[in-house]
Design a protein around this motif. Structure first.
Motif, PDB file in Angstrom:
ATOM      1  N   THR A 243      38.871  46.828  40.212  1.00 12.39           N
ATOM      2  CA  THR A 243      37.635  46.446  39.524  1.00 12.39           C
ATOM      3  C   THR A 243      37.225  47.577  38.597  1.00 12.39           C
ATOM      4  OG1 THR A 243      36.884  45.099  41.396  1.00 12.39           O
ATOM      5  CG2 THR A 243      35.219  45.793  39.801  1.00 12.39           C
ATOM      6  N   ALA A 244      36.935  47.240  37.358  1.00 11.71           N
ATOM      7  CA  ALA A 244      36.527  48.239  36.364  1.00 11.71           C
ATOM      8  C   ALA A 244      35.191  47.829  35.759  1.00 11.71           C
ATOM      9  CB  ALA A 244      37.572  48.362  35.265  1.00 11.71           C
ATOM     10  N   LEU A 245      34.297  48.788  35.602  1.00 12.15           N
ATOM     11  CA  LEU A 245      33.024  48.576  34.912  1.00 12.15           C
ATOM     12  C   LEU A 245      33.068  49.326  33.589  1.00 12.15           C
ATOM     13  CD1 LEU A 245      30.019  47.842  34.522  1.00 12.15           C
ATOM     14  CD2 LEU A 245      29.449  49.781  36.021  1.00 12.15           C
ATOM     15  N   VAL A 246      32.801  48.612  32.503  1.00 14.44           N
ATOM     16  CA  VAL A 246      32.747  49.216  31.173  1.00 14.44           C
ATOM     17  C   VAL A 246      31.354  48.974  30.606  1.00 14.44           C
ATOM     18  CG1 VAL A 246      33.799  49.368  28.886  1.00 14.44           C
ATOM     19  CG2 VAL A 246      35.197  48.650  30.856  1.00 14.44           C
ATOM     20  N   THR A 247      30.622  50.041  30.327  1.00 10.57           N
ATOM     21  CA  THR A 247      29.290  49.873  29.745  1.00 10.57           C
ATOM     22  C   THR A 247      29.416  49.680  28.235  1.00 10.57           C
ATOM     23  OG1 THR A 247      28.842  52.225  29.326  1.00 10.57           O
ATOM     24  CG2 THR A 247      28.358  51.386  31.540  1.00 10.57           C
ATOM     25  N   GLY A 248      28.478  48.917  27.676  1.00  8.67           N
ATOM     26  CA  GLY A 248      28.512  48.686  26.236  1.00  8.67           C
ATOM     27  C   GLY A 248      29.774  47.979  25.805  1.00  8.67           C
TER      28      GLY A 248
ATOM     29  N   GLY B  55      33.102  46.470  19.782  1.00  7.08           N
ATOM     30  CA  GLY B  55      33.701  47.773  19.471  1.00  7.08           C
ATOM     31  C   GLY B  55      34.661  48.319  20.504  1.00  7.08           C
ATOM     32  N   ILE B  56      34.585  49.636  20.695  1.00 11.75           N
ATOM     33  CA  ILE B  56      35.472  50.335  21.616  1.00 11.75           C
ATOM     34  C   ILE B  56      35.364  49.763  23.027  1.00 11.75           C
ATOM     35  CG2 ILE B  56      35.979  52.563  22.689  1.00 11.75           C
ATOM     36  CD1 ILE B  56      36.770  52.432  19.770  1.00 11.75           C
ATOM     37  N   GLY B  57      34.149  49.462  23.456  1.00  8.43           N
ATOM     38  CA  GLY B  57      33.952  48.941  24.801  1.00  8.43           C
ATOM     39  C   GLY B  57      34.644  47.615  25.019  1.00  8.43           C
ATOM     40  N   LEU B  58      34.500  46.689  24.076  1.00 11.00           N
ATOM     41  CA  LEU B  58      35.133  45.382  24.208  1.00 11.00           C
ATOM     42  C   LEU B  58      36.651  45.498  24.161  1.00 11.00           C
ATOM     43  CD1 LEU B  58      34.947  42.342  24.469  1.00 11.00           C
ATOM     44  CD2 LEU B  58      34.657  42.191  21.983  1.00 11.00           C
ATOM     45  N   GLU B  59      37.168  46.347  23.273  1.00 15.36           N
ATOM     46  CA  GLU B  59      38.618  46.538  23.200  1.00 15.36           C
ATOM     47  C   GLU B  59      39.145  47.142  24.504  1.00 15.36           C
ATOM     48  OE1 GLU B  59      40.545  45.404  21.036  1.00 15.36           O
ATOM     49  OE2 GLU B  59      39.253  44.959  19.308  1.00 15.36           O
ATOM     50  N   THR B  60      38.401  48.069  25.075  1.00 18.41           N
ATOM     51  CA  THR B  60      38.798  48.678  26.346  1.00 18.41           C
ATOM     52  C   THR B  60      38.799  47.633  27.456  1.00 18.41           C
ATOM     53  OG1 THR B  60      37.910  50.832  25.687  1.00 18.41           O
ATOM     54  CG2 THR B  60      38.190  50.444  28.046  1.00 18.41           C
ATOM     55  N   ALA B  61      37.725  46.843  27.528  1.00 23.97           N
ATOM     56  CA  ALA B  61      37.615  45.808  28.553  1.00 23.97           C
ATOM     57  C   ALA B  61      38.742  44.794  28.420  1.00 23.97           C
ATOM     58  CB  ALA B  61      36.266  45.115  28.441  1.00 23.97           C
ATOM     59  N   THR B  62      39.060  44.410  27.200  1.00 25.22           N
ATOM     60  CA  THR B  62      40.113  43.420  26.959  1.00 25.22           C
ATOM     61  C   THR B  62      41.464  43.936  27.436  1.00 25.22           C
ATOM     62  OG1 THR B  62      38.918  42.526  25.057  1.00 25.22           O
ATOM     63  CG2 THR B  62      41.277  42.071  25.177  1.00 25.22           C
ATOM     64  N   ALA B  63      41.774  45.179  27.130  1.00 23.14           N
ATOM     65  CA  ALA B  63      43.064  45.752  27.534  1.00 23.14           C
ATOM     66  C   ALA B  63      43.167  45.886  29.047  1.00 23.14           C
ATOM     67  CB  ALA B  63      43.253  47.110  26.863  1.00 23.14           C
ATOM     68  N   LEU B  64      42.086  46.284  29.705  1.00 30.04           N
ATOM     69  CA  LEU B  64      42.101  46.400  31.169  1.00 30.04           C
ATOM     70  C   LEU B  64      42.272  45.028  31.812  1.00 30.04           C
ATOM     71  CD1 LEU B  64      39.173  48.946  31.707  1.00 30.04           C
ATOM     72  CD2 LEU B  64      41.625  49.425  31.847  1.00 30.04           C
ATOM     73  N   SER B  65      41.586  44.038  31.262  1.00 36.48           N
ATOM     74  CA  SER B  65      41.687  42.686  31.778  1.00 36.48           C
ATOM     75  C   SER B  65      43.105  42.144  31.620  1.00 36.48           C
ATOM     76  CB  SER B  65      40.689  41.780  31.047  1.00 36.48           C
ATOM     77  OG  SER B  65      40.821  40.435  31.430  1.00 36.48           O
ATOM     78  N   ALA B  66      43.733  42.443  30.482  1.00 36.41           N
ATOM     79  CA  ALA B  66      45.088  41.961  30.224  1.00 36.41           C
ATOM     80  C   ALA B  66      46.097  42.510  31.225  1.00 36.41           C
ATOM     81  CB  ALA B  66      45.511  42.330  28.806  1.00 36.41           C
TER      82      ALA B  66
ATOM     83  N   GLY C 268      45.334  43.009  34.420  1.00 40.22           N
ATOM     84  CA  GLY C 268      45.056  42.488  35.751  1.00 40.22           C
ATOM     85  C   GLY C 268      43.782  42.943  36.413  1.00 40.22           C
ATOM     86  N   ALA C 269      43.036  43.856  35.793  1.00 38.98           N
ATOM     87  CA  ALA C 269      41.784  44.313  36.398  1.00 38.98           C
ATOM     88  C   ALA C 269      40.699  43.248  36.257  1.00 38.98           C
ATOM     89  CB  ALA C 269      41.315  45.607  35.735  1.00 38.98           C
ATOM     90  N   HIS C 270      39.823  43.180  37.254  1.00 39.09           N
ATOM     91  CA  HIS C 270      38.601  42.394  37.094  1.00 39.09           C
ATOM     92  C   HIS C 270      37.622  43.306  36.369  1.00 39.09           C
ATOM     93  CE1 HIS C 270      35.420  39.470  38.010  1.00 39.09           C
ATOM     94  NE2 HIS C 270      34.642  40.546  38.049  1.00 39.09           N
ATOM     95  N   VAL C 271      37.196  42.901  35.185  1.00 39.61           N
ATOM     96  CA  VAL C 271      36.371  43.772  34.347  1.00 39.61           C
ATOM     97  C   VAL C 271      34.915  43.315  34.375  1.00 39.61           C
ATOM     98  CG1 VAL C 271      35.993  44.698  32.043  1.00 39.61           C
ATOM     99  CG2 VAL C 271      38.322  44.285  32.850  1.00 39.61           C
ATOM    100  N   VAL C 272      34.045  44.222  34.749  1.00 42.07           N
ATOM    101  CA  VAL C 272      32.616  43.968  34.741  1.00 42.07           C
ATOM    102  C   VAL C 272      32.062  44.494  33.419  1.00 42.07           C
ATOM    103  CG1 VAL C 272      30.414  44.350  35.894  1.00 42.07           C
ATOM    104  CG2 VAL C 272      32.524  44.211  37.244  1.00 42.07           C
ATOM    105  N   ILE C 273      31.456  43.610  32.658  1.00 45.58           N
ATOM    106  CA  ILE C 273      30.891  43.958  31.357  1.00 45.58           C
ATOM    107  C   ILE C 273      29.443  44.389  31.557  1.00 45.58           C
ATOM    108  CG2 ILE C 273      30.266  43.116  29.063  1.00 45.58           C
ATOM    109  CD1 ILE C 273      33.247  43.107  29.380  1.00 45.58           C
ATOM    110  N   GLY C 274      29.161  45.668  31.370  1.00 42.72           N
ATOM    111  CA  GLY C 274      27.786  46.155  31.436  1.00 42.72           C
ATOM    112  C   GLY C 274      27.102  45.866  30.121  1.00 42.72           C
ATOM    113  N   ALA C 275      26.071  45.021  30.136  1.00 49.48           N
ATOM    114  CA  ALA C 275      25.450  44.595  28.880  1.00 49.48           C
ATOM    115  C   ALA C 275      23.947  44.451  29.036  1.00 49.48           C
ATOM    116  CB  ALA C 275      26.036  43.258  28.427  1.00 49.48           C
ATOM    117  N   ARG C 276      23.210  44.841  28.009  1.00 47.86           N
ATOM    118  CA  ARG C 276      21.754  44.651  28.030  1.00 47.86           C
ATOM    119  C   ARG C 276      21.378  43.251  27.568  1.00 47.86           C
ATOM    120  NH1 ARG C 276      19.735  48.577  23.059  1.00 47.86           N
ATOM    121  NH2 ARG C 276      21.131  47.770  21.449  1.00 47.86           N
ATOM    122  N   ASP C 277      22.288  42.575  26.856  1.00 47.05           N
ATOM    123  CA  ASP C 277      22.065  41.211  26.375  1.00 47.05           C
ATOM    124  C   ASP C 277      22.977  40.291  27.181  1.00 47.05           C
ATOM    125  OD1 ASP C 277      22.466  38.755  24.876  1.00 47.05           O
ATOM    126  OD2 ASP C 277      21.481  39.737  23.181  1.00 47.05           O
ATOM    127  N   ALA C 278      22.390  39.466  28.048  1.00 47.27           N
ATOM    128  CA  ALA C 278      23.173  38.613  28.946  1.00 47.27           C
ATOM    129  C   ALA C 278      24.055  37.628  28.187  1.00 47.27           C
ATOM    130  CB  ALA C 278      22.237  37.863  29.889  1.00 47.27           C
TER     131      ALA C 278
END
Length: 302
Positions: free
Chosen positions: A14-19, A23-34, A36-46
């Motif tokens: 499980t990985a948590l990526v803030t922001g 940008g960088i955060g979404l690209e990081t989350a996408t690569a981790l998800s690809a 096999g990680a379950h990626v938790v998106i830390g976001a102020r806008d639901a």
């Protein structure tokens, strides 16, 4: 030359990526998800967080998180504790850039409050979850601007003589001081969790949306000389987060001239970020400001 193809399989993590909504955060989350990680998106806008999760190639979920509010940070940490037994990767990525003088909900200068103090509090509140991982990893995203940061500008409540660039540079220096002091304390505690830092070099992201018109024009016309796509900028963060050979205390950035572009490599951090006294002062100030005290040795030898 390290690339996204070198990211190992991350199934069951499980990985948590803030922001991570752009940008960088979404690209990081996408690569981790690809991988096999379950990626938790830390976001102020639901809504934007939900959109980011839907775009992931694998599984993911949203965590409501406003780093400008310590109350929100505490709520987010509590929520994550209820939803997951452990956390394997924490990427402190969210940040503000060149903001006008303003304060967070808790009275901190906004860039220091969000870029550093929010992440300091979040990491401390999630440290027990990272310790449950066999190899927990914390990556704090800094910037080349940290080299211009001043240790005299780290006061989180002062707006005297405020300049957006000075405040931003100081907050990015704080990111490095925090990452390296955290690693020192984790090592002193014989923890299996490690702390690293990374910077994306010159990455083309929406971070510049609040810049002056002149800056945006210059960036659009000449920026290609010193910038790379967000996906390439994210590689430094991804290497710090996943490379089995990476060790605590390392600092990753692009390997090209000036560290603006290129495949990620380990670099020596700016000298001012390696000052043990400055690291200790920032740590004490951060604990006092946030009320978050880490369960780590308080008198770790330097």
């Amino acid at each position: 030359m390290w690339s996204a193809r070198d990211i190992p399989r991350l199934d069951g993590t499980t990985a948590l990526v803030t922001g991570a909504t752009a940008g960088i955060g979404l690209e990081t989350a996408t690569a981790l998800s690809a991988r096999g990680a379950h990626v938790v998106i830390g976001a102020r806008d639901a809504e934007r967080g939900a959109e980011a999760v839907r775009a992931l190639p694998g599984t993911g979920s949203v965590l409501a998180l406003e780093l400008a509010s310590l109350h929100s940070v505490r709520q987010a940490a509590g929520d994550l504790h209820e939803r997951f037994e452990r956390l394997d990767i924490l990427i402190n990525n969210a940040g503000l850039w060149w903001q006008p003088a303003q304060r967070t909900e808790d009275g901190f200068e906004s860039q220091m409050g969000v870029n550093h103090l929010g992440h300091f509090a979040l990491t401390g509140l999630l440290l027990d979850m990272l310790e449950r991982s066999p190899a927990g990893r914390i990556v704090t995203v800094s910037s080349k601007a940290a080299a211009a940061g001043s240790v005299t500008a780290l006061d989180p409540r002062s707006l005297d003589g405020y300049r957006p660039t000075t405040a931003y540079n100081a907050s990015k220096l704080a990111n490095l001081l925090f990452a390296f002091e955290l690693q020192h304390r984790l090592a002193a505690a014989d923890s299996s969790t490690i702390s690293l830092a990374a910077h994306p070099g010159g990455a083309r992201t929406s971070l510049f949306r609040d810049a002056s018109a002149g800056f945006r024009v210059a960036n659009a016309t000449l920026g290609w000389l010193f910038t790379q796509p967000a996906r390439a900028g994210a590689l430094s963060v991804l290497r710090a987060a996943t490379d089995p050979q990476a060790v605590g205390g390392e600092y990753y950035g692009p390997g090209g001239p000036g560290q603006f572009k290129g495949a990620p490599e380990a670099h020596r951090a700016p000298e001012r970020a390696c000052d043990p006294a400055a690291r200790r002062r920032l740590w004490a100030m951060s604990e006092m400001a946030t009320g978050v005290v880490y369960p780590l040795p308080t008198q770790a030898a330097h």
